[in-house]
Design a protein around this motif. Structure first.
Motif, short mmCIF file in Angstrom:
data_model
loop_
_atom_site.label_atom_id
_atom_site.label_comp_id
_atom_site.label_asym_id
_atom_site.label_seq_id
_atom_site.Cartn_x
_atom_site.Cartn_y
_atom_site.Cartn_z
N GLU A 147 105.41 69.47 -1.15
CA GLU A 147 105.74 70.39 -0.06
C GLU A 147 105.77 69.65 1.28
N ASN A 148 106.46 70.22 2.25
CA ASN A 148 106.43 69.73 3.62
C ASN A 148 105.33 70.50 4.35
N VAL A 149 104.24 69.83 4.65
CA VAL A 149 103.07 70.46 5.26
C VAL A 149 103.08 70.16 6.75
N LEU A 150 103.09 71.21 7.54
CA LEU A 150 103.05 71.10 9.00
C LEU A 150 101.84 70.29 9.41
N ARG A 151 102.03 69.34 10.29
CA ARG A 151 100.94 68.52 10.80
C ARG A 151 100.58 69.02 12.20
N ILE A 152 99.29 69.25 12.41
CA ILE A 152 98.81 69.64 13.73
C ILE A 152 98.40 68.36 14.45
N LEU A 153 99.00 68.12 15.60
CA LEU A 153 98.69 66.92 16.36
C LEU A 153 97.37 67.09 17.11
N PRO A 154 96.60 66.02 17.19
CA PRO A 154 95.34 66.12 17.95
C PRO A 154 95.63 66.39 19.41
N GLU A 155 94.75 67.15 20.02
CA GLU A 155 94.90 67.47 21.44
C GLU A 155 93.54 67.34 22.09
N GLY A 156 93.42 66.41 23.00
CA GLY A 156 92.15 66.21 23.69
C GLY A 156 91.06 65.82 22.70
#
Length: 162
Positions: A47-56
């Motif tokens: 599957e193509n799993v959405l990646r959450i980018l680090p923030e702060g």
């Protein structure tokens, strides 16, 4: 005062936990996994799993580590820092997301469904305040209401019915 994910201790700030919530697996209702009651890492093979980018100071590595450590082969070619942007991409059936549950509701009418994910990916939410600043009675009352409201929320009890 701030409401956010827990973060490493910083001088001059206090943190009060008001909620621990599990991220959910979100997908478009037409996706084959929408028929499952609970999603596990093996379900996300290919599957193509959405990646959450680090923030702060917020660290999202634990979410991807669960998949990577399970030996599941998946792609992750779409990334965002915003839950609503993530849900918009999921609504277009471009990815599946392991994502916070709070922003899901308005996306249901766009075909997004959520399911519990196991193992649980718990995240801690806090109220933070300056350590040396006096707290008004209005802020104290707000935090009390926030904690009371959060105590009634169980993200694992709010998935959409299959």
């Amino acid at each position: 005062m701030g409401i956010t994910h827990a973060f490493p201790d910083l001088p001059g700030l206090t943190q009060k936990t008001f909620l621990r919530a599990s991220h959910v697996c979100a997908m478009h209702s037409s996706h084959p996994l929408a028929g499952k009651d609970v999603i596990v890492p093996q379900d996300l093979e290919s599957e193509n799993v959405l990646r959450i980018l680090p923030e702060g100071e917020v660290d999202w590595d634990a979410t991807m580590a669960v998949l990577e450590n399970s030996g599941v082969r998946f792609s992750s070619n779409i990334a965002t820092q915003s839950s609503h942007t993530g849900y918009a991409l999921i609504a277009q059936n471009l990815a599946i997301g392991l994502i916070e549950p709070f922003a899901a509701h308005p996306w249901h009418r766009s075909g997004v469904v959520t399911r519990p994910f196991e193992p649980r990916l718990d995240y801690t939410y806090v109220v933070t305040q300056p350590e040396l600043q006096p707290v008004s009675s209005m802020i104290t009352a707000f935090i009390d209401i926030l904690c009371e409201t959060a105590a009634s929320f169980d993200s694992s009890a709010h998935p959409d019915a299959p």
